[in-house]
Design an enzyme around this catalytic site. Sequence first.
Site, PDB file in Angstrom:
ATOM      1  N   ALA A 113       0.832  -1.206   0.000  1.00 17.26           N
ATOM      2  CA  ALA A 113       0.000   0.000   0.000  1.00 17.26           C
ATOM      3  C   ALA A 113       0.869   1.259   0.000  1.00 17.26           C
ATOM      4  O   ALA A 113       1.108   1.867  -1.040  1.00 17.26           O
ATOM      5  CB  ALA A 113      -0.942  -0.015   1.204  1.00 17.26           C
ATOM      6  N   ARG A 114       1.389   1.625   1.181  1.00 14.53           N
ATOM      7  CA  ARG A 114       2.236   2.809   1.308  1.00 14.53           C
ATOM      8  C   ARG A 114       3.292   2.556   2.382  1.00 14.53           C
ATOM      9  O   ARG A 114       3.004   1.915   3.404  1.00 14.53           O
ATOM     10  CB  ARG A 114       1.421   4.060   1.685  1.00 14.53           C
ATOM     11  CG  ARG A 114       0.475   4.550   0.610  1.00 14.53           C
ATOM     12  CD  ARG A 114       1.219   5.176  -0.554  1.00 14.53           C
ATOM     13  NE  ARG A 114       0.313   5.711  -1.550  1.00 14.53           N
ATOM     14  CZ  ARG A 114      -0.141   5.044  -2.604  1.00 14.53           C
ATOM     15  NH1 ARG A 114       0.201   3.777  -2.764  1.00 14.53           N
ATOM     16  NH2 ARG A 114      -0.949   5.622  -3.480  1.00 14.53           N
ATOM     17  N   ASP A 138       6.443  -3.944  -0.945  1.00 13.44           N
ATOM     18  CA  ASP A 138       6.577  -3.228  -2.209  1.00 13.44           C
ATOM     19  C   ASP A 138       6.859  -1.745  -1.952  1.00 13.44           C
ATOM     20  O   ASP A 138       7.181  -1.000  -2.874  1.00 13.44           O
ATOM     21  CB  ASP A 138       5.279  -3.380  -3.022  1.00 13.44           C
ATOM     22  CG  ASP A 138       5.337  -2.707  -4.373  1.00 13.44           C
ATOM     23  OD1 ASP A 138       6.186  -3.100  -5.181  1.00 13.44           O
ATOM     24  OD2 ASP A 138       4.535  -1.786  -4.615  1.00 13.44           O
ATOM     25  N   GLU A 143      11.697   6.169   0.034  1.00 18.97           N
ATOM     26  CA  GLU A 143      11.864   5.596  -1.298  1.00 18.97           C
ATOM     27  C   GLU A 143      12.636   6.563  -2.188  1.00 18.97           C
ATOM     28  O   GLU A 143      12.262   7.729  -2.282  1.00 18.97           O
ATOM     29  CB  GLU A 143      10.494   5.287  -1.905  1.00 18.97           C
ATOM     30  CG  GLU A 143       9.751   4.192  -1.158  1.00 18.97           C
ATOM     31  CD  GLU A 143       8.377   3.894  -1.733  1.00 18.97           C
ATOM     32  OE1 GLU A 143       7.975   4.559  -2.710  1.00 18.97           O
ATOM     33  OE2 GLU A 143       7.700   2.992  -1.213  1.00 18.97           O
ATOM     34  N   HIS A 162       8.715  -0.455  -6.110  1.00 16.54           N
ATOM     35  CA  HIS A 162       7.426   0.245  -6.114  1.00 16.54           C
ATOM     36  C   HIS A 162       7.268   1.018  -7.431  1.00 16.54           C
ATOM     37  O   HIS A 162       7.317   2.245  -7.468  1.00 16.54           O
ATOM     38  CB  HIS A 162       7.374   1.198  -4.916  1.00 16.54           C
ATOM     39  CG  HIS A 162       6.038   1.824  -4.703  1.00 16.54           C
ATOM     40  ND1 HIS A 162       5.836   2.894  -3.867  1.00 16.54           N
ATOM     41  CD2 HIS A 162       4.822   1.539  -5.222  1.00 16.54           C
ATOM     42  CE1 HIS A 162       4.565   3.244  -3.878  1.00 16.54           C
ATOM     43  NE2 HIS A 162       3.928   2.435  -4.693  1.00 16.54           N
ATOM     44  N   GLY A 164       4.750  -0.027  -9.967  1.00 19.64           N
ATOM     45  CA  GLY A 164       3.614  -0.655 -10.649  1.00 19.64           C
ATOM     46  C   GLY A 164       3.093   0.126 -11.846  1.00 19.64           C
ATOM     47  O   GLY A 164       2.824  -0.442 -12.901  1.00 19.64           O
ATOM     48  N   ALA A 165       2.960   1.440 -11.703  1.00 12.27           N
ATOM     49  CA  ALA A 165       2.410   2.247 -12.791  1.00 12.27           C
ATOM     50  C   ALA A 165       3.477   2.688 -13.787  1.00 12.27           C
ATOM     51  O   ALA A 165       3.170   3.361 -14.766  1.00 12.27           O
ATOM     52  CB  ALA A 165       1.702   3.475 -12.218  1.00 12.27           C
TER      53      ALA A 165
END
Length: 410
Positions: A113-114, A138, A143, A162, A164-165
């Site tokens: 999530a975060r 993730d 980060e 991290h 994904g997009a």
Amino acid sequence: QASAELRSGVWNRKKYMGTELYDKTIGIVGLGKIGKEVAIRCKAFGMRVIGYDPLISSELANKLGIEIVELNHLLRSSDIITIHVPLSPETKYFFDEEKFALCKKGVKIINAARGGIVSEKALLDALHSEKISAAALDVFEKEPPIFPNELITHPKVTVTPHIGASTEEAQEKVAIQIAEQIVEYYKNKKLIGAVNAVALEKEINDEIKPFVSLAEKLGSIQAQLTKSKLRKISITFSGMLLHNFRDTLTAALLKGLLSKLITANVNLINAQLLAEETGIIITEKIERENETFRNLFTVEFQTESDSHSFSGTIFGRSEIRIVKVDDFPVEINPSQYILIYYNIDQPGMLASVGKILAEENINIAGLSLGRKSKGSEAITIMNIDSNIDKKMHDKISALDGVFDVAFISL
């Protein structure tokens, strides 16, 4: 072999579902779009799915085969816990030493999530003590992560970037969707997924803008006060100005509410749809004019255990004011940090709370007191200049005659 077993009537379901997951209990914290999708896939592997979410109704969850439980029950019962909540002041280090202590020995933790929802220090300690048998991450508090990093190199931790997009596949998919949306607009004049569609359909003029901001703030305040599942939202629009912008104001209210409660990106376009997906009932009422204010925006939130109501208006051209909370008359500007508590109406209450704030060098920027009658229950709302931590919150809550203390960050 599976087909042969089916024909013979000796189908061994567990054998083909996978012994590692079959009949295990997975606890899903946050049942937004992603949490629901995870639940569907876990059910396919024969898992028992339990969930915790202060927003989603039990009826809606049951349709997906999810058993809604309290958080402590989820922690004690889950073999695997997966997290799907937004990062906010309320969820910062939501999973800490206390939460892990309640978990089953050998539980597995997944956080995609975060970063910051899980305390990395607490997670590492729990891995060392074998309270947690494995973790999959993730996201991280910082980060990109700082190296060397004991958590990332731990043999019982699986990590993924991290991004994904940002993958090639995701970028290609987005490009195709944009092209299709442009074609749809020119062929059928339909705007799909446009974040500024409300502005295109109806200009939000300077007169209504402060009310839009007010509605969003009221939604955010309620999200931070919510202690149980939200059932119903009742909105009353008093005054002709508000009548003409009902859809926009409702969307703004839901945007403020859901942005604090779900991981999806909430905007004025998708807020109503996202609210419907959670099973929240929304009703609207129109009044010609309020007795006191020319235009008044009133909303009541009903949860499984309690309810809160707020009324707000605009002073002058743009000064936002909340003028009633739970039938208590007040006058407060919803600024960045707000302290709300209920108390017995007696001398010394404000001084006791003020002393605690002063000891921590926290200044009071604004104050509103509301009561229905002398000596009865009262409400105190303060604008303060900085954040208060859990220790201060507990200290104020421990005062005799003070209850339901809440800190709001806007």
